[in-house]
Design an enzyme around this catalytic site. Structure first.
Site, short mmCIF file in Angstrom:
data_model
loop_
_atom_site.label_atom_id
_atom_site.label_comp_id
_atom_site.label_asym_id
_atom_site.label_seq_id
_atom_site.Cartn_x
_atom_site.Cartn_y
_atom_site.Cartn_z
N ASP A 54 0.86 -1.15 0.11
CA ASP A 54 -0.11 0.10 0.11
C ASP A 54 0.96 1.24 0.05
O ASP A 54 1.50 1.35 0.94
CB ASP A 54 -0.80 -0.13 1.26
CG ASP A 54 -1.82 1.26 1.44
OD1 ASP A 54 -1.70 2.18 0.45
OD2 ASP A 54 -2.77 1.13 2.24
N SER A 133 1.84 10.52 -17.12
CA SER A 133 0.42 10.55 -17.99
C SER A 133 0.54 11.60 -19.29
O SER A 133 1.34 12.44 -18.89
CB SER A 133 -0.84 10.87 -17.07
OG SER A 133 -1.78 11.37 -17.80
N TYR A 146 -5.59 16.59 -10.24
CA TYR A 146 -5.04 15.22 -10.90
C TYR A 146 -3.91 15.54 -11.83
O TYR A 146 -2.58 14.86 -11.83
CB TYR A 146 -5.96 14.33 -11.67
CG TYR A 146 -5.53 13.31 -12.44
CD1 TYR A 146 -4.76 12.14 -12.28
CD2 TYR A 146 -5.15 13.33 -13.89
CE1 TYR A 146 -4.14 10.96 -12.88
CE2 TYR A 146 -4.50 12.48 -14.72
CZ TYR A 146 -4.04 11.30 -14.20
OH TYR A 146 -3.45 10.25 -14.95
N LYS A 150 0.52 14.70 -12.06
CA LYS A 150 1.17 14.05 -12.83
C LYS A 150 2.55 14.92 -13.58
O LYS A 150 3.43 14.55 -13.99
CB LYS A 150 0.35 13.47 -14.12
CG LYS A 150 -0.53 12.28 -13.41
CD LYS A 150 0.26 11.12 -13.39
CE LYS A 150 -0.52 10.03 -12.77
NZ LYS A 150 0.19 9.07 -12.40
#
Length: 278
Positions: A54, A133, A146, A150
Site C-alpha cells: 500500500d 500521464s 490530478y 502528474k
C-alpha cells in the site's frame, strides 16, 4: 541470477498488464503488488510472485522492498504504477480528497523511489519506470489536481534521471493517453460527487463527463493497457531507454499541439470542446 521487477498497483489496468507481460520474459522475476493480495492471486498462475503493498503506508512499502531485496539483493526494476484520478473543479474539490490523491500519486510514488535506490546504487544498476500521464504535459478542466500530481511525476523523474545516472540507475517516465482501465470510471464518479448538481460548475462537469465518455469509447483515441505494458517492457530492457515514452497517437498529437499553439489558442480549443459550459 534473475532481475527482480517490483510493480505497484498491479490489481488492474496498466499494472496488471505490465506484470503479465514481464512475467513471460526470461530473466525476470516479477513481484506484483496491491493493497489486497487476494485481488492479484491469479497473477501467480501467470508466473508472478504476489506481495501486499500500500503506497500510503510506510511499513507496507518498506516490507515489500525488504522482501524483494532479501531474495535478490536489490530491486532491479521498479515499475511505479499505483495511482488514480480524483476529478472535480479547483473550487469545489474537497482538500481531503486532494491530499489523498497526492499521498498516492506523489508521496507514495516518491517514497518507493527512495526505498529502492540504496540497493540499486549498491548494485551499480537499476531501472525506475514511472507511470505518468499525457496529463503531466497538458491540462484539461475539471482535472486540475490530478494533472498537478502528474506534472509532479514529470519533474521528479527529470531530476531523478540526472541524479541517479552516475550510479548506473536509469529513470524513465511513461506518458499514457486514454487507456481503457478503471481510471475513467473513477474519474467520472469522483467528478460527479465533487459539486452540487445545481452548482455553478454543473454545466462544466456535465460537459467534461460527456467528453470523457466519448473519448474512452473511441477506437481512435483510446488504447488497451497492453499498449502501455509494451512501453514499460522497452523501458525496462532497452540498453538506452528513452527519457519519455508517450502512448497513443492522440496523446502525441495533443501534447505537440499544446506546445505549438500556446495558452490562448489552446484555451479557445477547450472552449469549443466544453461548449456546454455556462
Amino acid at each position: 541470477m534473475t532481475t527482480a521487477v517490483l510493480i505497484t498497483g498491479a490489481s488492474s489496468g496498466i499494472g496488471r498488464a505490465s506484470a503479465e507481460r514481464l512475467a513471460k520474459r526470461p530473466g525476470f522475476t516479477v513481484y506484483a503488488t496491491a493493497r489486497r493480495p487476494e485481488a492479484i492471486a491469479d497473477l501467480a498462475a501467470a508466473g508472478a510472485k504476489v506481495l501486499a503493498l500500500d503506497v500510503t503506508d510506510e511499513d507496507s512499502m518498506a516490507a515489500a522492498v525488504d522482501a524483494v531485496q532479501e531474495q535478490h539483493g536489490s530491486v532491479g526494476v521498479l515499475v511505479n504504477n499505483a495511482g488514480y484520478g480524483e476529478y472535480g473543479t479547483i473550487e469545489e474539490t474537497g482538500m481531503d480528497a486532494v491530499r489523498r490523491q497526492f499521498e498516492t500519486n506523489v508521496f507514495g510514488f516518491s517514497r518507493m523511489i527512495q526505498l529502492v535506490l540504496p540497493g540499486m546504487r549498491a548494485a551499480g544498476s537499476g531501472r525506475i519506470v514511472n507511470i505518468g500521464s499525457m496529463g503531466g504535459r497538458v491540462t484539461f478542466p475539471v482535472g486540475g489536481y490530478y494533472h498537478a500530481t502528474k506534472y509532479a511525476v514529470e519533474a521528479i523523474t527529470d531530476a531523478l534521471r540526472f541524479e541517479a545516472a552516475p550510479f548506473g540507475v536509469r529513470a524513465t517516465v511513461i506518458e499514457p493517453g486514454l487507456i481503457r482501465t478503471g481510471f475513467g470510471a473513477t474519474a467520472a464518479r469522483t467528478m460527479a460527487a465533487s459539486g452540487e448538481p445545481s452548482g455553478p460548475y454543473a454545466g462544466l462537469r456535465a460537459a467534461a463527463d460527456e467528453q470523457m465518455t466519448t473519448a474512452y469509447a473511441s477506437a481512435v483515441l483510446a488504447a488497451e493497457p497492453d499498449a502501455v505494458a509494451k512501453a514499460v517492457e522497452r523501458a525496462a530492457t532497452a540498453r538506452r531507454p528513452r527519457a519519455r515514452y508517450t502512448i497513443t497517437p492522440a496523446a502525441k498529437t495533443i501534447i505537440h499541439s499544446r506546445r505549438l499553439l500556446g495558452s490562448g489558442i489552446f484555451d479557445t480549443y477547450l472552449r469549443l470542446q466544453f461548449r456546454s459550459t455556462k
